[in-house]
Design an enzyme around this catalytic site. Structure first.
Site, PDB file in Angstrom:
ATOM      1  N   GLU A  38     -32.271  -7.083  49.244  1.00 13.81           N
ATOM      2  CA  GLU A  38     -31.100  -7.968  50.101  1.00 13.81           C
ATOM      3  C   GLU A  38     -31.857  -9.175  49.757  1.00 13.81           C
ATOM      4  O   GLU A  38     -33.393  -8.943  49.340  1.00 13.81           O
ATOM      5  CB  GLU A  38     -32.498  -7.547  51.378  1.00 13.81           C
ATOM      6  CG  GLU A  38     -32.015  -8.473  53.014  1.00 13.81           C
ATOM      7  CD  GLU A  38     -32.346  -7.984  53.436  1.00 13.81           C
ATOM      8  OE1 GLU A  38     -33.430  -6.402  53.954  1.00 13.81           O
ATOM      9  OE2 GLU A  38     -33.105  -8.121  54.817  1.00 13.81           O
ATOM     10  N   ARG A 262     -40.009   5.782  45.628  1.00 12.66           N
ATOM     11  CA  ARG A 262     -40.305   4.719  45.229  1.00 12.66           C
ATOM     12  C   ARG A 262     -41.558   4.473  44.294  1.00 12.66           C
ATOM     13  O   ARG A 262     -42.727   5.291  44.178  1.00 12.66           O
ATOM     14  CB  ARG A 262     -40.487   4.391  46.684  1.00 12.66           C
ATOM     15  CG  ARG A 262     -40.873   2.719  47.360  1.00 12.66           C
ATOM     16  CD  ARG A 262     -40.834   2.441  48.500  1.00 12.66           C
ATOM     17  NE  ARG A 262     -39.631   2.435  48.865  1.00 12.66           N
ATOM     18  CZ  ARG A 262     -39.682   1.152  49.346  1.00 12.66           C
ATOM     19  NH1 ARG A 262     -39.900  -0.278  48.474  1.00 12.66           N
ATOM     20  NH2 ARG A 262     -38.132   0.775  49.777  1.00 12.66           N
ATOM     21  N   LYS A 272     -41.475  -7.341  49.036  1.00 11.21           N
ATOM     22  CA  LYS A 272     -41.035  -8.278  49.420  1.00 11.21           C
ATOM     23  C   LYS A 272     -42.122  -8.677  50.339  1.00 11.21           C
ATOM     24  O   LYS A 272     -42.293 -10.450  50.536  1.00 11.21           O
ATOM     25  CB  LYS A 272     -39.303  -8.531  49.581  1.00 11.21           C
ATOM     26  CG  LYS A 272     -38.632  -8.462  47.874  1.00 11.21           C
ATOM     27  CD  LYS A 272     -37.688  -8.931  48.133  1.00 11.21           C
ATOM     28  CE  LYS A 272     -36.965  -6.938  49.110  1.00 11.21           C
ATOM     29  NZ  LYS A 272     -35.361  -7.764  48.792  1.00 11.21           N
TER      30      LYS A 272
HETATM   31  P1  ATP Z   1     -39.088  -4.237  50.067  1.00 13.84           P
HETATM   32  O1  ATP Z   1     -39.583  -3.841  50.612  1.00 13.84           O
HETATM   33  O2  ATP Z   1     -39.852  -5.031  48.982  1.00 13.84           O
HETATM   34  O3  ATP Z   1     -38.484  -6.012  50.573  1.00 13.84           O
HETATM   35  P2  ATP Z   1     -36.391  -2.822  49.949  1.00 13.84           P
HETATM   36  O4  ATP Z   1     -36.387  -1.431  49.469  1.00 13.84           O
HETATM   37  O5  ATP Z   1     -36.466  -3.334  50.903  1.00 13.84           O
HETATM   38  O6  ATP Z   1     -37.804  -3.500  49.344  1.00 13.84           O
HETATM   39  P3  ATP Z   1     -33.637  -4.101  48.476  1.00 13.84           P
HETATM   40  O7  ATP Z   1     -33.733  -5.689  48.460  1.00 13.84           O
HETATM   41  O8  ATP Z   1     -33.581  -2.818  49.713  1.00 13.84           O
HETATM   42  O9  ATP Z   1     -35.567  -3.771  48.339  1.00 13.84           O
HETATM   43  O10 ATP Z   1     -34.309  -3.103  47.606  1.00 13.84           O
HETATM   44  C1  ATP Z   1     -32.638  -3.432  46.670  1.00 13.84           C
HETATM   45  C2  ATP Z   1     -32.799  -1.758  45.401  1.00 13.84           C
HETATM   46  O11 ATP Z   1     -34.659  -1.394  45.189  1.00 13.84           O
HETATM   47  C3  ATP Z   1     -32.917  -0.392  46.785  1.00 13.84           C
HETATM   48  O12 ATP Z   1     -32.227   0.347  46.103  1.00 13.84           O
HETATM   49  C4  ATP Z   1     -34.682  -0.153  46.595  1.00 13.84           C
HETATM   50  O13 ATP Z   1     -34.344   1.298  47.030  1.00 13.84           O
HETATM   51  C5  ATP Z   1     -34.637  -0.260  45.627  1.00 13.84           C
HETATM   52  N1  ATP Z   1     -36.270  -0.435  45.520  1.00 13.84           N
HETATM   53  C6  ATP Z   1     -37.159  -1.305  46.403  1.00 13.84           C
HETATM   54  N2  ATP Z   1     -38.316  -1.237  45.914  1.00 13.84           N
HETATM   55  C7  ATP Z   1     -38.350  -0.474  45.336  1.00 13.84           C
HETATM   56  C8  ATP Z   1     -39.701   0.527  44.535  1.00 13.84           C
HETATM   57  N3  ATP Z   1     -40.768  -0.220  44.701  1.00 13.84           N
HETATM   58  N4  ATP Z   1     -39.256   1.162  43.630  1.00 13.84           N
HETATM   59  C9  ATP Z   1     -37.974   1.376  43.318  1.00 13.84           C
HETATM   60  N5  ATP Z   1     -37.297   1.250  43.873  1.00 13.84           N
HETATM   61  C10 ATP Z   1     -37.365   0.336  44.934  1.00 13.84           C
HETATM   62 MG    MG Z   2     -34.537  -3.640  52.425  1.00  7.15          MG
END
Ligand code: ATP
Ligand code: MG
Length: 555
Positions: A38, A262, A272
């Site tokens: 995102e 995760r 983020k």
């Molecule tokens: P954040 O909470 O930091 O915004 P998010 O999962 O909302 O993380 P996205 O941009 O939606 O962030 O994630 C893109 C991809 O990265 C998704 O497939 C997500 O599952 C993966 N991802 C994000 N954070 C992690 C993590 N800590 N470990 C492994 N994969 C991750």
């Molecule tokens: Mg997200």
């Protein structure tokens, strides 16, 4: 069915096992994965692990990986983030097959919604979010039907069109799937598919005032792209049922969702949203502050793509969440930089040594290897003169038993130069040692030593008249506890107030040729990378110390 050139002598992780079985069963001739960030912030080390997994799979198996921006939430998204994400993925060493945006599918998703309504599988609900929550039930009690649930298909179609046309204010209506308000999985209790939001979108502008929810965008986007293995993190396990339900009801390409744990790193935060707070509230200098666990912060700090990929490989793919020790990441970057970084001598806490039997005003050139791990990097010249700096900690007036550095009457070698012996030292009125007086042995020059003297200590040093002042930024953990997010109160209460120390270092002249971002081993001090702030004077970021002082200090 690993392709020959992609075959590796390693055991497969559980996702690789699934894919191998799928390929062997002839379910697919190639696999398609996607990395779906995102664009609401910069990528962090957790994303790095998802990138390595998704792109790594299609390096290993036939197929490709798409980069898909999951940009269905207009308010938090920005093109600055889109650019940084692309830059970071390329820097990590991966290239996507297609650059795609969930927002490109808004028209298709709208058609899908109409299809569900037409099949009697979705309805417009006039309830507020509070009213919807009230009827949702609990994990142990069923929910209750909304009073709008039994609207006719025609009425729903008309209302949904009005929603799209902007006839209603934000939050006044939603489109919901008509599944089962008593479903054991709370997410299946008539989940919201669309909401009204009169907001500007970074790509579609003001075209839309209704936006699909994650659950009505992600699986459908996967399906449109014929993604075979849609890999996400564990919190989406309960969403899988809905993912499958929508795909089945629409009769579209059956992508499948798989979940892995995760990855969280200790002494930092990997979210983020939280990292954005650190930036906005100026706890750090920006997204690429070298203390940040962002890919851009790590790059600025001196981490290499190879070290981050190695880290992701070592932590592997797990089914259960756990905290990974940042010490492992540091180990990986030491391993990599040891092979690559040129050696330079920089004194961080200077003590002047006068070599009393060396002539005044004379500069003699010494030589030392640029990197003993890689002889192809050759040797460099280092000027030597009557006055040199050594580290304060490398001299002791009254040495302890195992102290092999400089002390009255003791000998050490100056790296690449001569053996010196301490004859005397000078103290100021506060009792602080300000100068050490030594004599050098002329026949002891490195490479042509005929003395046969074996000294135990070798010190790094810099010639005083040739020393170049540089700014050195020393970093410590950003948080003083392993998991700030699980502590009482706000995670920001646990920020380490001492995470940055700026000092002046004294460098040998060869460091002047450093390129931006280039990494060096400052002998005996650690690995340091040249910071982009170096216009006026050279600035170096400490990537990591040579050894793990943290563990030694009993932390
Ligand atoms: P954040 O909470 O930091 O915004 P998010 O999962 O909302 O993380 P996205 O941009 O939606 O962030 O994630 C893109 C991809 O990265 C998704 O497939 C997500 O599952 C993966 N991802 C994000 N954070 C992690 C993590 N800590 N470990 C492994 N994969 C991750
Ligand atoms: Mg997200």
């Amino acid at each position: 069915m690993l392709t020959d050139e992609k075959r590796e002598e390693k055991s497969l992780n559980f996702i690789e096992e699934i894919i191998e079985a799928d390929l062997q069963a002839g379910k697919y001739s190639q696999i398609i994965t996607r990395f779906p960030p995102e664009p609401n912030g910069y990528l962090h080390i957790g994303h790095a692990s998802s990138i390595c997994l998704n792109f790594g799979l299609t390096k290993k198996f036939p197929g490709y990986t798409n980069l898909r921006f999951d940009d269905t939430n207009p308010v938090t998204e920005d093109t600055e983030y889109v650019e940084s994400i692309k830059n970071d993925i390329r820097w990590m060493g991966f290239e996507w097959e297609n650059e795609l945006y969930a927002s490109d599918y808004f028209d298709t998703l709208y058609q899908y919604a109409i299809e569900l309504i037409s099949k009697g599988l979705a309805y417009v609900d006039d309830s507020t979010s509070e009213e919807i929550a009230l009827l949702k039930g609990t994990p142990t009690e069923p929910g209750k039907d909304s009073p709008y649930r039994s609207r006719s298909v025609e009425e729903n179609l008309a209302l949904f069109e009005q929603m799209k046309n902007g006839d209603f204010p934000d939050g006044s209506r939603t489109l919901r799937a008509k599944i089962d308000m008593a479903h054991i999985n709370m997410l299946m209790r008539d989940p919201i598919l669309y909401r009204i939001k009169h907001a500007h979108h970074h790509r579609t502008g003001n075209k839309w005032c209704i936006y699909p929810m994650y659950d009505f965008a992600h699986g459908q986007s996967d399906s449109i792209e014929t993604v075979t293995h849609s890999i996400c993190t564990l919190e989406f396990v309960p969403h899988r049922e809905l993912y499958d339900w929508i795909i089945e009801k629409l009769g579209i390409y059956p992508s499948h969702q798989y979940e892995f744990a995760r990855r969280n790193l200790n002494y930092t935060v990997t979210s983020k949203r939280k990292l954005l707070q650190l930036v906005q509230e100026k706890h750090v200098k920006g997204w690429d502050d070298p203390r940040m666990p962002t890919i851009s912060g790590m790059r600025r700090r001196g981490y290499t793509p190879e070290s981050i990929r190695d880290f992701c490989e070592r932590i592997g793919v797990a089914r259960r969440e756990n905290m990974v020790d940042v010490g492992l990441l540091e180990f990986c970057v030491r391993e990599d930089l040891n092979k690559k970084a040129l050696r330079r001598m920089v004194v961080l806490d200077p003590l002047k040594v006068v070599i009393t039997n060396f002539p005044e005003g004379v500069t003699e050139m010494c030589h030392s290897e640029n990197n003993p791990e890689d002889v192809s990097t050759g040797v460099r010249e280092i000027p030597f003169s009557r006055e040199v700096y050594i580290e304060k900690e490398d001299f002791m007036e009254v040495p302890s038993k195992k102290y092999f550095r400089l002390a009255p009457g003791k000998m050490v070698r100056l790296k690449g130069a001569y053996i010196i012996q301490c004859d005397d030292f000078v103290k100021d009125e506060n009792g602080e040692i300000t100068e050490v007086r030594c004599s050098y042995i002329e026949s002891s020059k490195s490479g042509q030593d005929t003395t046969g003297i074996n000294v135990k200590g070798t010190l790094h040093w810099v010639s005083v008249p040739h020393a170049q002042e540089i700014e050195v930024r020393l970093y410590d953990r950003l948080f003083s506890v392993e998991d700030a997010s699980s502590q009482e109160g706000d995670f920001k209460d646990y920020i380490n107030p001492d995470s940055l120390h700026v000092i002046t270092g004294y460098a040998e002249p060869a460091l002047n040729e450093a390129k931006e971002g280039e990494s060096f081993q400052f002998l005996r001090k650690g690995y340091f990378a040249k910071d982009p702030d170096s216009a006026e004077k050279l600035v170096f970021n400490r990537t990591v110390t040579l050894r793990d002082n943290w563990a030694k200090a009993g932390n």
